[in-house]
Design a protein around this motif. Structure first.
Motif, PDB file in Angstrom:
ATOM      1  N   GLN A 197       0.824  -1.208   0.000  1.00  0.00           N
ATOM      2  CA  GLN A 197       0.000   0.000   0.000  1.00  0.00           C
ATOM      3  C   GLN A 197       0.861   1.263   0.000  1.00  0.00           C
ATOM      4  OE1 GLN A 197      -3.252  -0.256  -0.657  1.00  0.00           O
ATOM      5  NE2 GLN A 197      -2.623  -2.403  -0.763  1.00  0.00           N
ATOM      6  N   THR A 198       2.042   1.183   0.610  1.00  0.00           N
ATOM      7  CA  THR A 198       2.974   2.312   0.513  1.00  0.00           C
ATOM      8  C   THR A 198       3.492   2.444  -0.913  1.00  0.00           C
ATOM      9  OG1 THR A 198       3.646   1.894   2.808  1.00  0.00           O
ATOM     10  CG2 THR A 198       5.023   3.391   1.532  1.00  0.00           C
ATOM     11  N   TYR A 199       3.723   1.297  -1.582  1.00  0.00           N
ATOM     12  CA  TYR A 199       4.077   1.337  -3.001  1.00  0.00           C
ATOM     13  C   TYR A 199       3.016   2.093  -3.804  1.00  0.00           C
ATOM     14  CZ  TYR A 199       7.705  -2.330  -2.530  1.00  0.00           C
ATOM     15  OH  TYR A 199       8.824  -3.054  -2.215  1.00  0.00           O
ATOM     16  N   HIS A 200       1.750   1.845  -3.470  1.00  0.00           N
ATOM     17  CA  HIS A 200       0.656   2.522  -4.179  1.00  0.00           C
ATOM     18  C   HIS A 200       0.831   4.032  -4.114  1.00  0.00           C
ATOM     19  CE1 HIS A 200      -2.611  -0.069  -5.641  1.00  0.00           C
ATOM     20  NE2 HIS A 200      -2.201  -0.946  -4.750  1.00  0.00           N
ATOM     21  N   CYS A 201       0.904   4.558  -2.892  1.00  0.00           N
ATOM     22  CA  CYS A 201       0.977   6.008  -2.725  1.00  0.00           C
ATOM     23  C   CYS A 201       2.294   6.561  -3.259  1.00  0.00           C
ATOM     24  CB  CYS A 201       0.802   6.365  -1.253  1.00  0.00           C
ATOM     25  SG  CYS A 201      -0.870   6.059  -0.638  1.00  0.00           S
ATOM     26  N   ALA A 202       3.373   5.787  -3.125  1.00  0.00           N
ATOM     27  CA  ALA A 202       4.653   6.223  -3.666  1.00  0.00           C
ATOM     28  C   ALA A 202       4.603   6.324  -5.187  1.00  0.00           C
ATOM     29  CB  ALA A 202       5.759   5.260  -3.239  1.00  0.00           C
ATOM     30  N   THR A 203       3.814   5.459  -5.818  1.00  0.00           N
ATOM     31  CA  THR A 203       3.656   5.522  -7.270  1.00  0.00           C
ATOM     32  C   THR A 203       2.991   6.824  -7.693  1.00  0.00           C
ATOM     33  OG1 THR A 203       3.568   3.121  -7.480  1.00  0.00           O
ATOM     34  CG2 THR A 203       2.598   4.408  -9.274  1.00  0.00           C
ATOM     35  N   HIS A 204       2.010   7.295  -6.918  1.00  0.00           N
ATOM     36  CA  HIS A 204       1.393   8.585  -7.212  1.00  0.00           C
ATOM     37  C   HIS A 204       2.464   9.676  -7.250  1.00  0.00           C
ATOM     38  CE1 HIS A 204      -2.236   6.806  -4.814  1.00  0.00           C
ATOM     39  NE2 HIS A 204      -2.046   6.191  -5.958  1.00  0.00           N
ATOM     40  N   CYS A 205       3.329   9.655  -6.240  1.00  0.00           N
ATOM     41  CA  CYS A 205       4.350  10.690  -6.120  1.00  0.00           C
ATOM     42  C   CYS A 205       5.433  10.528  -7.182  1.00  0.00           C
ATOM     43  CB  CYS A 205       4.969  10.645  -4.728  1.00  0.00           C
ATOM     44  SG  CYS A 205       3.765  10.876  -3.383  1.00  0.00           S
ATOM     45  N   THR A 206       5.803   9.289  -7.479  1.00  0.00           N
ATOM     46  CA  THR A 206       6.837   9.042  -8.488  1.00  0.00           C
ATOM     47  C   THR A 206       6.396   9.533  -9.858  1.00  0.00           C
ATOM     48  OG1 THR A 206       7.602   7.095  -7.262  1.00  0.00           O
ATOM     49  CG2 THR A 206       8.232   7.255  -9.589  1.00  0.00           C
ATOM     50  N   LEU A 207       5.188   9.171 -10.244  1.00  0.00           N
ATOM     51  CA  LEU A 207       4.683   9.618 -11.542  1.00  0.00           C
ATOM     52  C   LEU A 207       4.472  11.130 -11.559  1.00  0.00           C
ATOM     53  CD1 LEU A 207       2.139   6.751 -12.377  1.00  0.00           C
ATOM     54  CD2 LEU A 207       4.519   7.010 -13.111  1.00  0.00           C
ATOM     55  N   GLY A 208       4.070  11.692 -10.409  1.00  0.00           N
ATOM     56  CA  GLY A 208       3.921  13.142 -10.322  1.00  0.00           C
ATOM     57  C   GLY A 208       5.234  13.857 -10.588  1.00  0.00           C
ATOM     58  N   ASP A 265      -5.624   7.842   1.258  1.00  0.00           N
ATOM     59  CA  ASP A 265      -4.319   8.023   0.621  1.00  0.00           C
ATOM     60  C   ASP A 265      -3.676   9.381   0.858  1.00  0.00           C
ATOM     61  OD1 ASP A 265      -4.655   5.485  -0.463  1.00  0.00           O
ATOM     62  OD2 ASP A 265      -5.508   6.238  -2.329  1.00  0.00           O
ATOM     63  N   LEU A 266      -4.475  10.398   1.127  1.00  0.00           N
ATOM     64  CA  LEU A 266      -3.938  11.759   1.169  1.00  0.00           C
ATOM     65  C   LEU A 266      -2.870  11.930   2.239  1.00  0.00           C
ATOM     66  CD1 LEU A 266      -4.058  14.611   0.002  1.00  0.00           C
ATOM     67  CD2 LEU A 266      -5.786  15.167   1.726  1.00  0.00           C
ATOM     68  N   LEU A 267      -3.071  11.337   3.415  1.00  0.00           N
ATOM     69  CA  LEU A 267      -2.084  11.479   4.492  1.00  0.00           C
ATOM     70  C   LEU A 267      -0.747  10.894   4.064  1.00  0.00           C
ATOM     71  CD1 LEU A 267      -1.223  12.135   7.384  1.00  0.00           C
ATOM     72  CD2 LEU A 267      -2.124   9.893   8.075  1.00  0.00           C
ATOM     73  N   THR A 268      -0.774   9.697   3.496  1.00  0.00           N
ATOM     74  CA  THR A 268       0.462   9.047   3.086  1.00  0.00           C
ATOM     75  C   THR A 268       1.158   9.836   1.987  1.00  0.00           C
ATOM     76  OG1 THR A 268      -0.543   6.915   3.601  1.00  0.00           O
ATOM     77  CG2 THR A 268       1.458   6.879   2.293  1.00  0.00           C
ATOM     78  N   VAL A 269       0.396  10.299   1.006  1.00  0.00           N
ATOM     79  CA  VAL A 269       0.973  11.083  -0.080  1.00  0.00           C
ATOM     80  C   VAL A 269       1.588  12.376   0.463  1.00  0.00           C
ATOM     81  CG1 VAL A 269       0.389  12.465  -2.123  1.00  0.00           C
ATOM     82  CG2 VAL A 269      -0.479  10.132  -1.908  1.00  0.00           C
TER      83      VAL A 269
END
Length: 268
Positions: A125-136, A198-202
């Motif tokens: 699940q951390t991979y999930h949110c990290a993917t948002h940031c990586t692609l961003g 997801d917002l907190l983790t992101v």
């Protein structure tokens, strides 16, 4: 005679001022050029790191798309390669341990998947949110530098804003892709689930990334790094790794509190 002498000396005075100004500009340019030249070992390390993470990403993509180990949750076919872009071989290892065994092809050949670590849900699940940031970062950074945006005389702040907005937009898009059953309320449901789970983790991830980039940008490289340099992307990669470890605890907290209940791509 005094007036004539003054007129004779005036061109010399002007020439002296121009020469002095030109010398100052040349020295300033020379100093900036010296700042732009990174140590050879650092450039070589950056190229080596880029090769490793790109090769790791290619391994995952080939395994999924060419060898047929497709993921039952389709967004994981983006999450696993994106994770390899900054964790490299470590992402490949966790993919082969937790991702590949979920594919129908693997299950047909081996039966039930192996037991997974108790840390697998939090990590994935951390991979999930990290993917948002990586692609961003990958999308927003070239745009920011390409357009030449600056805030308070620096390109860092527009990059940070663009990265965060990109991460949020991609996170909502990911949620939207999994909510086809919601019908006309699909957009609202996707936004609600993202902001709740997801917002907190992101935000924690982006804050850690920002701190690292600000340190490198202002104190180490003195605003000389550009996306055309491999060292720039090495610094981004290290920042993404820092962001991942910073985002892991809040992800665990959200899972334990029952806030994050839909664990997409997590082995059962």
């Amino acid at each position: 005679m005094f007036e004539a002498a003054s007129w004779v000396a005036f061109p010399q005075l002007v020439a002296g001022c121009v020469t002095s100004a030109a010398t100052d500009i040349a020295l300033s340019a020379l100093e900036r050029t010296e700042m732009l030249v990174q140590p050879t070992w650092l450039v070589m390390l950056a190229w080596a790191s880029l090769f490793v993470v790109l090769a790791s990403t290619a391994v995952v993509v080939v395994d999924q798309l060419l060898l047929g180990y497709r993921q039952p949750v389709k967004i994981m076919e983006i999450v696993w390669p994106a994770t390899a872009l900054y964790l490299g071989p470590a992402a490949v290892l966790t993919y082969r341990k937790w991702g590949r065994p979920q594919s129908p092809r693997w299950l047909d050949r081996h039966g039930s998947p192996p037991r997974t670590s108790r840390h697998a849900p939090t990590t994935i699940q951390t991979y999930h949110c990290a993917t948002h940031c990586t692609l961003g970062v990958i999308i927003a950074t070239p745009i920011t530098y390409g357009v030449g945006l600056e805030i308070f005389g620096s390109t860092l702040w527009p990059e940070v804003v663009g990265d965060y907005i990109g991460a949020v937009a991609i996170g909502i898009a990911f949620r939207y892709s999994t909510e086809a059953h919601a019908g006309g309320r699909r957009t609202w449901v996707a936004m609600r689930k993202f902001f709740r789970g997801d917002l907190l983790t992101v935000s924690v991830f982006e804050f850690a990334l920002l701190g690292w980039l600000a340190l490198m940008h202002f104190l180490v490289f003195h605003e000389t790094l550009r996306p055309s340099s491999p060292v720039f992307w090495l610094i981004i990669q290290v920042g993404l790794i820092i962001g991942f470890f910073a985002a892991w605890p809040p992800t665990l907290l959200l899972i334990r509190r029952g806030v994050k209940t839909e664990l997409l791509g997590t082995p059962q």
